[in-house]
Enzyme design. Sequence first.
Site, PDB file in Angstrom:
ATOM      1  N   GLU A  84      -5.987   2.897   7.773  1.00  0.00           N
ATOM      2  CA  GLU A  84      -7.441   2.265   7.643  1.00  0.00           C
ATOM      3  C   GLU A  84      -7.363   0.723   7.667  1.00  0.00           C
ATOM      4  O   GLU A  84      -8.527   0.125   8.083  1.00  0.00           O
ATOM      5  CB  GLU A  84      -8.276   2.882   6.624  1.00  0.00           C
ATOM      6  CG  GLU A  84      -9.534   2.353   6.607  1.00  0.00           C
ATOM      7  CD  GLU A  84     -10.396   3.088   5.640  1.00  0.00           C
ATOM      8  OE1 GLU A  84     -11.555   2.873   5.203  1.00  0.00           O
ATOM      9  OE2 GLU A  84      -9.745   3.843   4.603  1.00  0.00           O
ATOM     10  N   ARG A 123     -20.832  12.117  11.837  1.00  0.00           N
ATOM     11  CA  ARG A 123     -21.072  11.567  10.609  1.00  0.00           C
ATOM     12  C   ARG A 123     -22.458  10.695  10.793  1.00  0.00           C
ATOM     13  O   ARG A 123     -23.140  10.706   9.799  1.00  0.00           O
ATOM     14  CB  ARG A 123     -20.202  11.065   9.698  1.00  0.00           C
ATOM     15  CG  ARG A 123     -19.103  12.122   9.287  1.00  0.00           C
ATOM     16  CD  ARG A 123     -17.923  11.500   8.451  1.00  0.00           C
ATOM     17  NE  ARG A 123     -16.897  12.412   8.185  1.00  0.00           N
ATOM     18  CZ  ARG A 123     -15.721  12.291   7.327  1.00  0.00           C
ATOM     19  NH1 ARG A 123     -15.495  10.873   7.371  1.00  0.00           N
ATOM     20  NH2 ARG A 123     -15.060  13.220   7.022  1.00  0.00           N
ATOM     21  N   SER A 126     -17.133  16.634   0.540  1.00  0.00           N
ATOM     22  CA  SER A 126     -16.443  16.895   1.879  1.00  0.00           C
ATOM     23  C   SER A 126     -17.326  17.367   2.961  1.00  0.00           C
ATOM     24  O   SER A 126     -18.201  18.257   2.749  1.00  0.00           O
ATOM     25  CB  SER A 126     -15.110  17.631   1.549  1.00  0.00           C
ATOM     26  OG  SER A 126     -14.792  18.192   2.807  1.00  0.00           O
ATOM     27  N   HIS A 164     -18.475   4.751   3.244  1.00  0.00           N
ATOM     28  CA  HIS A 164     -17.309   5.573   3.122  1.00  0.00           C
ATOM     29  C   HIS A 164     -16.133   4.813   4.018  1.00  0.00           C
ATOM     30  O   HIS A 164     -15.512   3.900   3.093  1.00  0.00           O
ATOM     31  CB  HIS A 164     -17.594   6.867   3.755  1.00  0.00           C
ATOM     32  CG  HIS A 164     -16.391   7.725   3.704  1.00  0.00           C
ATOM     33  ND1 HIS A 164     -15.926   8.104   2.647  1.00  0.00           N
ATOM     34  CD2 HIS A 164     -15.775   8.519   4.908  1.00  0.00           C
ATOM     35  CE1 HIS A 164     -15.013   9.111   2.925  1.00  0.00           C
ATOM     36  NE2 HIS A 164     -14.967   9.189   4.253  1.00  0.00           N
ATOM     37  N   GLY A 185       0.887  -1.261   0.026  1.00  0.00           N
ATOM     38  CA  GLY A 185       0.117  -0.061  -0.273  1.00  0.00           C
ATOM     39  C   GLY A 185       0.767   1.248   0.107  1.00  0.00           C
ATOM     40  O   GLY A 185       1.975   1.317   0.720  1.00  0.00           O
ATOM     41  N   SER A 196      -8.972  10.582   9.643  1.00  0.00           N
ATOM     42  CA  SER A 196      -8.324   9.520   8.932  1.00  0.00           C
ATOM     43  C   SER A 196      -6.947   9.881   8.217  1.00  0.00           C
ATOM     44  O   SER A 196      -6.050   9.132   8.467  1.00  0.00           O
ATOM     45  CB  SER A 196      -9.313   9.126   7.487  1.00  0.00           C
ATOM     46  OG  SER A 196      -9.317  10.123   6.825  1.00  0.00           O
ATOM     47  N   LEU A 197      -6.722  10.839   7.806  1.00  0.00           N
ATOM     48  CA  LEU A 197      -5.302  11.667   7.504  1.00  0.00           C
ATOM     49  C   LEU A 197      -4.489  11.502   8.566  1.00  0.00           C
ATOM     50  O   LEU A 197      -3.201  11.240   8.473  1.00  0.00           O
ATOM     51  CB  LEU A 197      -5.741  12.819   6.813  1.00  0.00           C
ATOM     52  CG  LEU A 197      -6.421  12.788   5.171  1.00  0.00           C
ATOM     53  CD1 LEU A 197      -6.149  14.116   4.522  1.00  0.00           C
ATOM     54  CD2 LEU A 197      -5.958  11.783   4.397  1.00  0.00           C
TER      55      LEU A 197
END
Length: 638
Positions: free
Chosen positions: A426, A331, A285, A402, A41, A441-442
């Site tokens: 992830e 979310r 976004s 997502h 990855g 996440s980033l």
Amino acid sequence: MINLNAKIPEGPLEEKWTRYKSGSKLVNPANKNKIDIILIGTGLSGAGAASSLGELGYNVKVFCYQDSPRRAHSVAAQGGINAAKNYKNDGDNTYRLFYDMIKGGDFRAREANVYRIAEVSNQVIDHYTALGVPFAREYGGTLDTRSFGGVQVSRTFYSKGQTGQQCLLGAYSSLNRQIRAGKVTMFPRRDILDIVVIDGKARGIIARNLITGEIERHSAHAVVLATGGYGTVYYFSTLAVNSNASAAWKAYKKGAAFANPSFVQIHPTCVPQLNEFQSKLTLMSESLRNDGRIWVPKNKDDKRPANDIPEEDRDYYLERRYPTFGNLVPRDVASRAAKERCDAGYGVGKTGLAVNLDFRDAIKKQGKDAIENKYGNLFEMYKDITGIDSYEEPMQIYPAGHYTMGGLWVDYELMTTVPGLYAIGEANFSDHGANRLGASSLMQAAGDGYFILPVTINNYLSGEIRIPRIPTTGAEFEEAEKSVRERIKKFLSIKGKQAASSFHKRLGKIMWDYCGMKRNEEGLKKALVLVAELKKEFWSDLLVPGEGADLNQELEKAGRVADFLELAWLMITDALNRKESCGAHFREESQTEDGEARRIDSEYSYVAAWEYNGENEPILNKEPLKFEFVELKERSYK
């Protein structure tokens, strides 16, 4: 049963990572040159880890299925990346970021891991700034931030609506530096078809060259998976079409526990499905919720164009139901609220499966130029897809599959239950609990890759320096390659009538209908039956044209769909087992009077780590979640 030793350091929460680093083992620089590492990855976690490990002196072999590391799915992240720098002087700090993530995940994450990722977040921003990532800046030159859902501070650093792309370019540059230095070797266009385990340790992989069809063997002292999530199990998702779970699934079958597979995030801000011929959905976004207001008509029979509906006839339902957080609720809360309004008949658009995201008031207050500077590329992308100019009329959005909070179980060192096999970003379960906050996440991917794995992996590799390079001629490599070839042969020999994509699409609908935003026992049990029937049909009526010894994208799809069919069954099994609601996992049988998720802490305050058991039922292992530094209480955003 697997031994789930989380290896959490002793001591106060804020000292655990410091104490760990002080007491961890080291590898002499001269010995690092004797150690090989395979890394699968090239997103923010993979590229970050590869470049850091190469810089340290290890020999790294990196694999990706794309033609370039730049095409990793991290490129699609839009809104931003969190850090606790408190540039806005609004009360932010490391503990508050940690607490927001724990609360946002509905208290289903491990305290120590979450605090650590919050702790390294500031290093991530400093590192990317040094790499040249063009973060937005204030007039005076300091980095700008904006807010994201589930928080009341402004901590999200961003680059318009293309933060992932810009960060990936920075990570790609650091990776290329190590490739040029000869410490990292890049293998693009490779599919990972098996993990090789020798004497209980991960020692290599079996890969297929996607251009030539050649089956390859690669060995190393350790294997790192940075392969992202499995959201494409739903077929329609915000992920790249080729995103898949196959490498992680092979690891699961070789002994790596799979944790909380039913914890899947449904993103509230996506372009609704336009037709039956799409292969994916497009993310808008979450940052748009900073300035956009979400609403539906108060009258379900009101079919007037959005701009013709006056203020008094609009229901800003998030602001009404959650006055403290308004449009910036997490979310999972926003997604369920949108579904509830649409299911009740208040949805907009041709299908009624959409709500309005309106920038009228923000443009009136700030001016069009200000909104364009923040989100211009997102507005352009939306217009390209729908033909609608969102400066003039509202976007229409609806939830879509997502991010996956579930993933391979890892300990504090990011090692799976297979010694020498690591999972980062992830691909693991460790930091987000039952729901991920936006822009984390980033942060986690980069933190794992650049600042955590390069420290923790030394504890394992320090014991490997006397192990010579692993030959690929052993029985374990022979057996793994034989198994891979037999599977390919089976795909090609079925000669049925249906393409892999058709099975994938049907699987996605089953998962969306019964294991999506809302779940109940009856539906989940029905889904188990439907998936089993679909799997049986797949292995009897699959059509894979062409040959294995050549470029064959249908063969690639077949392998991934076969794995998705098995993973879907595990996801449903996990959702059935967890009879509570928490975060994005919403069991209709477990909700409060006003329709919010109701946890059952006395029974389900644990990580569900599933162990592969052949054709039999998987074995459930439980890692108890102990909350020593936060109060376990009902999550509220009202």
